[in-house]
Design a protein around this motif. Structure first.
Motif, short mmCIF file in Angstrom:
data_model
loop_
_atom_site.label_atom_id
_atom_site.label_comp_id
_atom_site.label_asym_id
_atom_site.label_seq_id
_atom_site.Cartn_x
_atom_site.Cartn_y
_atom_site.Cartn_z
N LYS A 1 -55.21 5.19 -7.42
CA LYS A 1 -53.87 4.60 -7.25
C LYS A 1 -53.68 4.04 -5.85
N TYR A 2 -54.19 4.72 -4.83
CA TYR A 2 -53.99 4.29 -3.46
C TYR A 2 -54.98 3.22 -3.02
N VAL A 3 -56.15 3.22 -3.62
CA VAL A 3 -57.25 2.40 -3.08
C VAL A 3 -57.42 1.07 -3.81
N ALA A 4 -57.27 1.07 -5.13
CA ALA A 4 -57.75 -0.06 -5.94
C ALA A 4 -56.67 -1.11 -6.23
N ASN A 5 -57.15 -2.27 -6.67
CA ASN A 5 -56.31 -3.31 -7.24
C ASN A 5 -56.33 -3.16 -8.76
N GLY A 6 -55.18 -3.35 -9.41
CA GLY A 6 -55.13 -3.31 -10.86
C GLY A 6 -54.16 -2.27 -11.38
N VAL A 7 -54.34 -1.92 -12.65
CA VAL A 7 -53.45 -0.97 -13.31
C VAL A 7 -54.25 0.27 -13.68
N TYR A 8 -53.72 1.43 -13.32
CA TYR A 8 -54.38 2.70 -13.61
C TYR A 8 -53.36 3.65 -14.22
N GLU A 9 -53.69 4.17 -15.38
CA GLU A 9 -52.81 5.09 -16.12
C GLU A 9 -51.41 4.49 -16.29
N GLY A 10 -51.39 3.19 -16.58
CA GLY A 10 -50.15 2.50 -16.90
C GLY A 10 -49.33 2.06 -15.72
N GLU A 11 -49.80 2.30 -14.49
CA GLU A 11 -49.05 1.93 -13.29
C GLU A 11 -49.88 1.03 -12.38
N ALA A 12 -49.20 0.10 -11.73
CA ALA A 12 -49.88 -0.77 -10.79
C ALA A 12 -50.32 0.04 -9.57
N CYS A 13 -51.53 -0.20 -9.11
CA CYS A 13 -52.06 0.50 -7.95
C CYS A 13 -51.54 -0.15 -6.66
N TYR A 14 -51.68 0.57 -5.56
CA TYR A 14 -51.13 0.12 -4.28
C TYR A 14 -52.09 -0.77 -3.50
N ALA A 15 -53.40 -0.64 -3.74
CA ALA A 15 -54.40 -1.49 -3.08
C ALA A 15 -54.27 -1.45 -1.56
N TYR A 16 -54.17 -0.27 -0.99
CA TYR A 16 -54.06 -0.14 0.46
C TYR A 16 -55.37 -0.45 1.17
N ASN A 17 -56.48 -0.32 0.48
CA ASN A 17 -57.78 -0.62 1.06
C ASN A 17 -58.04 -2.12 0.96
N HIS A 18 -58.48 -2.76 2.06
CA HIS A 18 -58.62 -4.23 2.04
C HIS A 18 -59.99 -4.73 1.60
N ASP A 19 -60.80 -3.84 1.00
CA ASP A 19 -62.12 -4.25 0.54
C ASP A 19 -62.13 -4.82 -0.88
N ASN A 20 -60.94 -5.10 -1.41
CA ASN A 20 -60.81 -5.71 -2.73
C ASN A 20 -61.47 -4.87 -3.82
N ILE A 21 -61.31 -3.57 -3.74
CA ILE A 21 -61.82 -2.66 -4.76
C ILE A 21 -60.93 -2.77 -5.99
#
Length: 566
Positions: free
Chosen positions: A510-530
């Motif tokens: 949830k904190y690291v990735a881009n996309g939707v996980y377990e029905g919620e949008a992730c925060y994508a705090y990591n800038h490596d485009n994970i």
């Protein structure tokens, strides 16, 4: 006799001459191990190898502890596969194998101390040293169970190659760790009550550290499916015992001075005993920032491996002394001028906090002659870099001098080298114990008690004229856990906890990735485009735990089930 054991000890101890004070080993390469380790000198030397083994786990780049989190992402050098979670991160990953192997080396060394403790000549410290080895063994299992789940639980000293290692359940490993730390923190224990800030016992494990890790183990197990109903209650109880009524009053800048009573336990280094000042230290001061030029610049050797994310900067607020205590915001003509001649050396770069306006920056520039020629680099999503070009924060992380680096682990006496730091690596301190208690109180739905702990921790960090006290409303439910994670980032940035924090609380993806996980949008705090999809393994499961190393599986005659996602 037992040449194999002696070889293992030599391999596990690595450069024992780099240990400090009581960690110095009396190496007798021609001594028969049974004879040597059954003497008081030899037995003490054997225990020292267990302490020294911690340097193999913590002395290098902290990929397993910090990479692929919300707080640290690629700098100039980029991160290893372990921090990107893609297909190249698999059961053959070298960082995972090294971590797994070094933990088990430490465990086998600890088992050797415990075994020889039954036969060695008696002394006033024999039982204490046995319990110190038990602590270190439990600590290694604490690390292993968080990263890998269930692992082989070995409490026997091997004198020949042993290829049958049954993988135990995580539940059993957690219980083993809890039982060990419980006994070691009790009146039955022969550990020191606490380790002095200076003196011959500095750095030894002790009852206070046992209480700290007992609390952390209960806290961590409390999130597991096999948790006991009282885990969070016990976490809070033992954290309070470790705190022992003490408040964190040392200024945040001084918390990382290794000689203070807020440190419960650390991995020790000493420049006085290093054979090679450039090779025998650790990397902690060198990895959390961008590259700062060569030796001619008289700066510390920053590798640019793990650049602090913009998210980490923006977790701090104006008035929080921990921001300046964590980051080198004023980079002088030469880096260490900050410590040696702060009032006479001009500022070369100023990394302006994100909350500063242009007017604030103008006031800063006009406040001193040392500031007038500084290049301003704003810690914002977009802004000018050191060349005056408009660039994103991510791009600035790849540039020399591009963003502010973490300074709280600095060793001004170090050689210009990636591995030249002799600053101790702190593994347990009072500030974190407060946060363990606060998190347990949030999970127990006692926000009033959590608030008490957070407010006391922030008291020493608050500048005059500011109010950083937290409301009880912020400490309720899952939002409360998010707040605790933010506070842990502010207090503990770079202290080798973050991956375990995110994994424990279920927020890694949830904190690291881009996309939707377990029905919620992730925060994508990591800038490596994970991407969320990077975490998804070929078996359809997410890569949350580390993979059991393929090498360990292939060498084991027991059938070992791989972790989900790998």
């Amino acid at each position: 006799m037992k040449k194999l054991l002696y070889i293992i000890i030599c391999l596990g101890s690595l450069s024992l001459t780099a240990c400090s004070d009581f960690l110095e080993q009396d190496n007798r390469s021609n001594a028969v191990s049974d004879e040597f380790y059954n003497t008081q000198t030899g037995f003490s030397s054997l225990l020292n190898t267990v302490y020294s083994s911690l340097r193999s786990v913590y002395g290098g780049a902290p990929w397993v502890f910090s990479a692929g989190t919300d707080l640290f992402a690629s700098g100039k050098q980029g991160v290893d596969a372990i921090g990107l979670y893609s297909s190249s991160y698999n059961s053959a990953d070298g960082d995972v194998l090294n971590f797994y192997t070094e933990c088990y080396k430490g465990i086998q060394l600890a088992n050797s101390v415990i075994c020889y403790g039954e036969t060695t000549e008696d002394s006033s410290v024999r039982l204490q040293y046995i319990d110190e080895a038990r602590f270190l063994r439990a600590y290694y299992y604490y690390l292993l169970v968080q990263h890998f789940g269930g692992v082989s639980l070995t409490t026997t000293m091997f004198t020949t190659a042993e290829m049958n290692h049954k993988r135990q359940s995580a539940e059993l490993v957690y219980q083993f760790v809890i039982d060990e730390f419980s006994d070691l923190a009790s009146d039955n224990s022969h550990l020191l009550e606490r380790s002095d800030a200076v003196g011959e016992n500095f750095g030894r494990v002790n009852k206070r550290a046992a209480l700290h890790f007992l609390a952390k183990t209960y806290l961590t197990r409390g999130y597991e499916t096999f948790a006991d109903n009282d885990d969070f209650k016990n976490a809070a109880y033992y954290a309070e015992l470790a705190i022992a009524g003490e408040e964190p009053t040392i200024s945040f800048e001084d918390v990382f001075d290794i000689e203070n009573d807020e440190i419960f336990w650390s991995v020790q280094y000493s420049s006085a005993t290093l054979e090679d000042l450039s090779a025998d230290g650790n990397m902690q001061q060198s990895v959390f920032g961008v590259y700062l030029g060569g030796a001619e610049e008289k700066n510390k050797y920053n590798a640019g491996y793990l650049a602090p994310t913009l998210h980490l900067h923006q977790l701090f607020s104006e008035g929080d002394n921990r921001y300046e205590g964590t980051f080198m915001l004023e980079l002088h003509q030469y880096y260490y001028d900050y410590y040696t001649q702060p009032l006479t050396s001009p500022i070369k770069y100023y990394y302006a906090p994100y909350w500063m306006t242009d007017n604030d920056i103008a006031m800063w520039r006009n406040s001193s002659e040392l500031h007038k020629d500084a290049v301003i680099i704003k810690m914002q999503e977009e802004g000018t870099d050191r060349f005056g070009d408009i660039n994103t924060y991510k791009i600035k992380c790849t540039q020399d001098y591009g963003v502010a680096c973490i300074k709280k682990f600095d060793d001004p006496s170090s050689a210009f080298s990636m591995t030249g730091s002799t600053h101790d690596i702190i593994l347990a301190r009072l500030g974190e114990t407060y946060l363990v208690a606060a998190e347990a109180y949030v999970k127990m739905n006692q926000p009033d008690k959590a608030k008490e702990k957070i407010d006391l921790l922030r008291k020493r960090a608050t500048k005059p004229g500011y109010d950083l006290s937290v409301s009880q409303q912020e400490l309720i439910g899952e939002d409360g856990i998010d707040f605790i994670l933010d506070e842990r980032a502010r207090e503990l940035a770079g202290e080798y906890h973050r991956w375990m924090d995110l994994k424990r609380t279920g927020r890694l993806i949830k904190y690291v990735a881009n996309g939707v996980y377990e029905g919620e949008a992730c925060y994508a705090y990591n800038h490596d485009n994970i991407q969320v999809s990077d975490f998804l393994g070929t078996d359809g499961n997410y890569k949350i735990l580390r993979p059991i190393p393929l090498d360990a599986i292939n060498r084991n005659k027991e059938s070992v089930e791989q972790n989900p996602g790998f």
